[in-house]
Design a protein around this motif. Structure first.
Motif, PDB file in Angstrom:
ATOM      1  N   GLY A 152      -1.221  -1.310  14.057  1.00 29.62           N
ATOM      2  CA  GLY A 152      -0.112  -0.540  13.474  1.00 29.62           C
ATOM      3  C   GLY A 152      -0.607   0.655  12.675  1.00 29.62           C
ATOM      4  N   ILE A 153      -1.675   0.433  11.916  1.00 29.84           N
ATOM      5  CA  ILE A 153      -2.202   1.527  11.084  1.00 29.84           C
ATOM      6  C   ILE A 153      -2.812   2.620  11.969  1.00 29.84           C
ATOM      7  N   LEU A 154      -3.532   2.190  13.004  1.00 26.83           N
ATOM      8  CA  LEU A 154      -4.086   3.194  13.932  1.00 26.83           C
ATOM      9  C   LEU A 154      -2.949   3.980  14.594  1.00 26.83           C
ATOM     10  N   LYS A 155      -1.876   3.280  14.868  1.00 27.36           N
ATOM     11  CA  LYS A 155      -0.719   3.915  15.501  1.00 27.36           C
ATOM     12  C   LYS A 155      -0.108   4.977  14.561  1.00 27.36           C
ATOM     13  N   THR A 156      -0.128   4.716  13.247  1.00 21.32           N
ATOM     14  CA  THR A 156       0.417   5.716  12.305  1.00 21.32           C
ATOM     15  C   THR A 156      -0.449   6.967  12.312  1.00 21.32           C
ATOM     16  N   ILE A 157      -1.750   6.761  12.410  1.00 16.57           N
ATOM     17  CA  ILE A 157      -2.650   7.917  12.407  1.00 16.57           C
ATOM     18  C   ILE A 157      -2.479   8.711  13.692  1.00 16.57           C
ATOM     19  N   GLN A 158      -2.322   7.974  14.804  1.00 13.56           N
ATOM     20  CA  GLN A 158      -2.067   8.644  16.076  1.00 13.56           C
ATOM     21  C   GLN A 158      -0.763   9.445  16.005  1.00 13.56           C
ATOM     22  N   SER A 159       0.239   8.861  15.359  1.00 11.49           N
ATOM     23  CA  SER A 159       1.537   9.531  15.238  1.00 11.49           C
ATOM     24  C   SER A 159       1.406  10.821  14.416  1.00 11.49           C
ATOM     25  N   LEU A 160       0.641  10.749  13.323  1.00 17.77           N
ATOM     26  CA  LEU A 160       0.416  11.951  12.514  1.00 17.77           C
ATOM     27  C   LEU A 160      -0.296  13.024  13.335  1.00 17.77           C
ATOM     28  N   ALA A 161      -1.319  12.593  14.095  1.00 17.23           N
ATOM     29  CA  ALA A 161      -2.069  13.539  14.933  1.00 17.23           C
ATOM     30  C   ALA A 161      -1.149  14.153  15.991  1.00 17.23           C
ATOM     31  N   ASP A 162      -0.343  13.299  16.628  1.00 18.80           N
ATOM     32  CA  ASP A 162       0.558  13.781  17.683  1.00 18.80           C
ATOM     33  C   ASP A 162       1.603  14.754  17.139  1.00 18.80           C
ATOM     34  N   GLN A 196       0.848  -1.185   0.000  1.00 18.52           N
ATOM     35  CA  GLN A 196       0.000   0.000   0.000  1.00 18.52           C
ATOM     36  C   GLN A 196       0.886   1.239   0.000  1.00 18.52           C
ATOM     37  N   ALA A 197       0.652   2.125  -0.952  1.00 14.41           N
ATOM     38  CA  ALA A 197       1.394   3.389  -0.963  1.00 14.41           C
ATOM     39  C   ALA A 197       0.477   4.512  -0.486  1.00 14.41           C
ATOM     40  N   VAL A 198       1.030   5.397   0.354  1.00 14.99           N
ATOM     41  CA  VAL A 198       0.318   6.593   0.795  1.00 14.99           C
ATOM     42  C   VAL A 198       1.222   7.778   0.496  1.00 14.99           C
ATOM     43  N   THR A 199       0.685   8.787  -0.159  1.00 10.31           N
ATOM     44  CA  THR A 199       1.501   9.961  -0.484  1.00 10.31           C
ATOM     45  C   THR A 199       1.214  11.071   0.517  1.00 10.31           C
ATOM     46  N   PHE A 200       2.278  11.550   1.168  1.00  9.32           N
ATOM     47  CA  PHE A 200       2.115  12.577   2.193  1.00  9.32           C
ATOM     48  C   PHE A 200       2.426  13.975   1.684  1.00  9.32           C
ATOM     49  N   GLY A 201       3.324  14.050   0.701  1.00 14.46           N
ATOM     50  CA  GLY A 201       3.671  15.367   0.169  1.00 14.46           C
ATOM     51  C   GLY A 201       4.663  16.134   1.025  1.00 14.46           C
ATOM     52  N   THR A 202       4.949  15.625   2.227  1.00 10.10           N
ATOM     53  CA  THR A 202       5.940  16.282   3.086  1.00 10.10           C
ATOM     54  C   THR A 202       6.817  15.222   3.743  1.00 10.10           C
ATOM     55  N   PRO A 203       8.095  15.560   4.004  1.00 10.97           N
ATOM     56  CA  PRO A 203       8.965  14.601   4.709  1.00 10.97           C
ATOM     57  C   PRO A 203       8.441  14.280   6.108  1.00 10.97           C
ATOM     58  N   GLU A 204       7.808  15.281   6.752  1.00  8.44           N
ATOM     59  CA  GLU A 204       7.299  15.063   8.118  1.00  8.44           C
ATOM     60  C   GLU A 204       6.238  13.958   8.142  1.00  8.44           C
ATOM     61  N   GLY A 205       5.404  13.934   7.108  1.00  7.64           N
ATOM     62  CA  GLY A 205       4.361  12.914   7.024  1.00  7.64           C
ATOM     63  C   GLY A 205       4.967  11.522   6.935  1.00  7.64           C
ATOM     64  N   VAL A 206       5.978  11.373   6.071  1.00  9.42           N
ATOM     65  CA  VAL A 206       6.645  10.077   5.879  1.00  9.42           C
ATOM     66  C   VAL A 206       7.257   9.615   7.198  1.00  9.42           C
ATOM     67  N   THR A 207       7.940  10.536   7.870  1.00  8.63           N
ATOM     68  CA  THR A 207       8.613  10.201   9.128  1.00  8.63           C
ATOM     69  C   THR A 207       7.606   9.834  10.218  1.00  8.63           C
ATOM     70  N   ALA A 208       6.544  10.627  10.321  1.00  2.00           N
ATOM     71  CA  ALA A 208       5.536  10.352  11.358  1.00  2.00           C
ATOM     72  C   ALA A 208       4.885   8.991  11.132  1.00  2.00           C
ATOM     73  N   PHE A 209       4.612   8.669   9.875  1.00  2.00           N
ATOM     74  CA  PHE A 209       4.002   7.371   9.552  1.00  2.00           C
ATOM     75  C   PHE A 209       4.923   6.240   9.998  1.00  2.00           C
ATOM     76  N   VAL A 260       4.513   3.019  12.726  1.00  2.00           N
ATOM     77  CA  VAL A 260       4.685   1.592  12.435  1.00  2.00           C
ATOM     78  C   VAL A 260       5.699   0.984  13.399  1.00  2.00           C
ATOM     79  N   GLN A 261       6.797   1.708  13.609  1.00  2.00           N
ATOM     80  CA  GLN A 261       7.841   1.203  14.503  1.00  2.00           C
ATOM     81  C   GLN A 261       7.299   1.045  15.933  1.00  2.00           C
ATOM     82  N   ALA A 262       6.540   2.045  16.362  1.00  2.00           N
ATOM     83  CA  ALA A 262       6.021   2.026  17.737  1.00  2.00           C
ATOM     84  C   ALA A 262       5.017   0.888  17.935  1.00  2.00           C
TER      85      ALA A 262
END
Ligand SMILES: *Cc1c(COP(=O)(O)O)cnc(C)c1O
Length: 440
Positions: free
Chosen positions: A419-429, A337-350, A354-356
């Motif tokens: 894991g996916i919910l965690k990525t969304i939480q990370s973006l929100a945080d 699955q590819a998700v495009t964030f458009g910013t480096p911050e988005g990629v890193t937060a995602f 996943v890691q967390a």
């Protein structure tokens, strides 16, 4: 007072909250998961079919307790290894298979298939555009020691058309006397083209065989195994190749690759892997056979879990306002699955999310780094039991436009979901979503 059902939901929500997922993110996830019930039923149907297919193969080939033991040294008469290869041949409906821990990864399996079935003066053709990054050096598209090019094997390529379809007239023109092998990559890998369905691969193979029936049609099957009820070998491929630390290893294989195909193609590969004259007769299994068998046995349901995760991620991120490939509704032919964030911050937060969520190394923070073979820094998230395993929940993204992340795996649906919910939480945080959980 809460009803029994509500209580159960509260219990689950409480567990998620204790693991850092807010009620809002949890409820958002629930609302999307609810809508995906039918989709998941279809994924389960495919898994059920494939579970039977694998079980049938194991029963027909009489897998026994003795098959789970290993050999050392030369590995003559390794019952487990030889029977496993018959099981793979049966699952893929091919004449033969080579399934070995001595095949170190997917790239090695593909290189082996190419180097053993091509001879100096032959041409290799990719009718589906540029192959996977690591194959560039195998082929010699990028100069490398020991490439096919160094051995006088030439390479031709026909790109897909803008809409992702095959350029049949150009393929016809590209096939000539020297064309010996056509390589077809099923998964899009890190490109934006669509992943090919097995049916589409079948159309392409029929077309090539009409031009010259003796051309070997090979499929890079990485990430595609067990996503459908049929495999490329069911639609005319002479050889299918993949990695055991992706789908067919079921998360349990600690190493390995497979080739399944015609007797002649597999024999060439065996002679190249070990030695002319020795072929499949040697190659000790060193005690990994049990995990190969058990991994293959689990592979259909593990693949289904990863697929559900991919579909879930697509639907959530689509709703958050991000571009996703494939989209939430599209049919699936691989687990990426590819998700495009458009910013480096988005990629890193995602990737941090996943890691967390990982069972191993959840406490580390992934950092972008310069990886060999890539022209930009890459960030990778993987907390896997098997190092580098991408059938386990994992993600990676090159830090360059369009700042997309590639996400795959999940040994269980529940873990993929978390894991996916965690990525969304990370973006929100990280402040990348607004208070309604929409892309800022
Ligand atoms: C992963 C992959 C490979 C290479 O496999 P490695 O195990 O990483 O060497 C090749 N082709 C495709 C399409 C892949 O997804």
């Amino acid at each position: 007072m809460l009803s029994g059902t509500q209580n159960k939901w509260e219990e689950l929500c409480g567990m998620y909250q204790s693991m850092g997922i807010s009620r809002q993110v949890y409820e958002f996830g629930e609302s999307v998961a609810e809508e995906l019930k039918e989709r998941f039923q279809e994924i389960d149907r495919v898994a059920e079919y494939n579970q039977c297919k694998v079980l049938k193969a194991m029963q027909e080939e009489k897998v026994s307790e003795a098959c789970l033991l290993g050999t050392t040294g030369y590995g003559y008469n390794d019952l487990g290894r030889d029977t496993l290869e018959k099981v793979y041949a049966s699952v893929f409906h091919t004449q033969d298979a080579l399934v070995r821990p001595q095949i170190t990864c997917g790239t090695h399996a593909l290189a082996l298939a190419l180097m053993s079935n091509l001879r100096p003066g032959d041409e290799l053709l990719s009718p589906v555009g540029k192959p996977y990054d690591t194959l560039e050096e195998v082929i010699g598209i990028r100069e490398s020691k020991g490439s096919l090019k160094e051995y006088g094997i030439t390479y031709g390529q026909v790109d897909l058309l803008a809409d992702g379809s095959f350029d049949f007239p150009a393929i016809r023109r590209a096939v000539h006397d020297k064309t010996k092998l056509v390589t077809i990559q099923r998964s899009k890998g890190y490109q934006t083209r669509p992943t090919l369905s097995v049916q589409k691969i079948g159309e392409l193979i029929r077309f090539v065989k009409q031009i010259r029936p003796d051309i070997i049609c090979m499929v890079d099957n990485c990430y595609g195994e067990f996503v459908e009820t049929i495999e490329p070998s069911d639609v005319g491929a002479d050889l299918v190749v993949g990695s055991l630390i992706k789908n067919p290893g079921g998360g349990l294989a600690p190493i390995g690759g497979y080739l399944a195909g015609t007797k002649a193609c597999v024999e060439n590969a065996a002679y190249r892997l070990t030695s002319p004259g020795l072929g499949k007769e040697v190659g000790a299994s060193l005690g990994v056979s049990a995990s190969f068998y058990q991994g293959l046995f689990l592979a259909p349901t593990v693949t289904a879990a990863a697929l559900k995760g991919a579909v879930f991620a697509a639907n959530l991120y689509e709703r958050l306002g991000f571009a996703v490939v494939p989209d939430g509704k599209e049919s699936r032919h691989d687990i990426i699955q590819a998700v495009t964030f458009g910013t480096p911050e988005g990629v890193t937060a995602f990737c941090e999310g996943v890691q967390a969520a990982a069972p191993v190394d959840s406490f580390v923070t992934p950092q972008p780094w310069d990886m060999p073979g890539y022209d930009a820094k890459v960030i990778m998230a993987a907390g896997a039991f098997v190092s580098g395993s991408s059938i386990e929940l994992s993600a990676d993204g090159p830090i360059k436009p369009p700042y997309a992340v590639y996400f795959q795996g999940g040994l269980t649906w529940q873990h993929a979901k978390f894991g996916i919910l965690k990525t969304i939480q990370s973006l929100a945080d990280h402040g990348l979503l607004d208070s309604d959980l929409r892309k800022k």
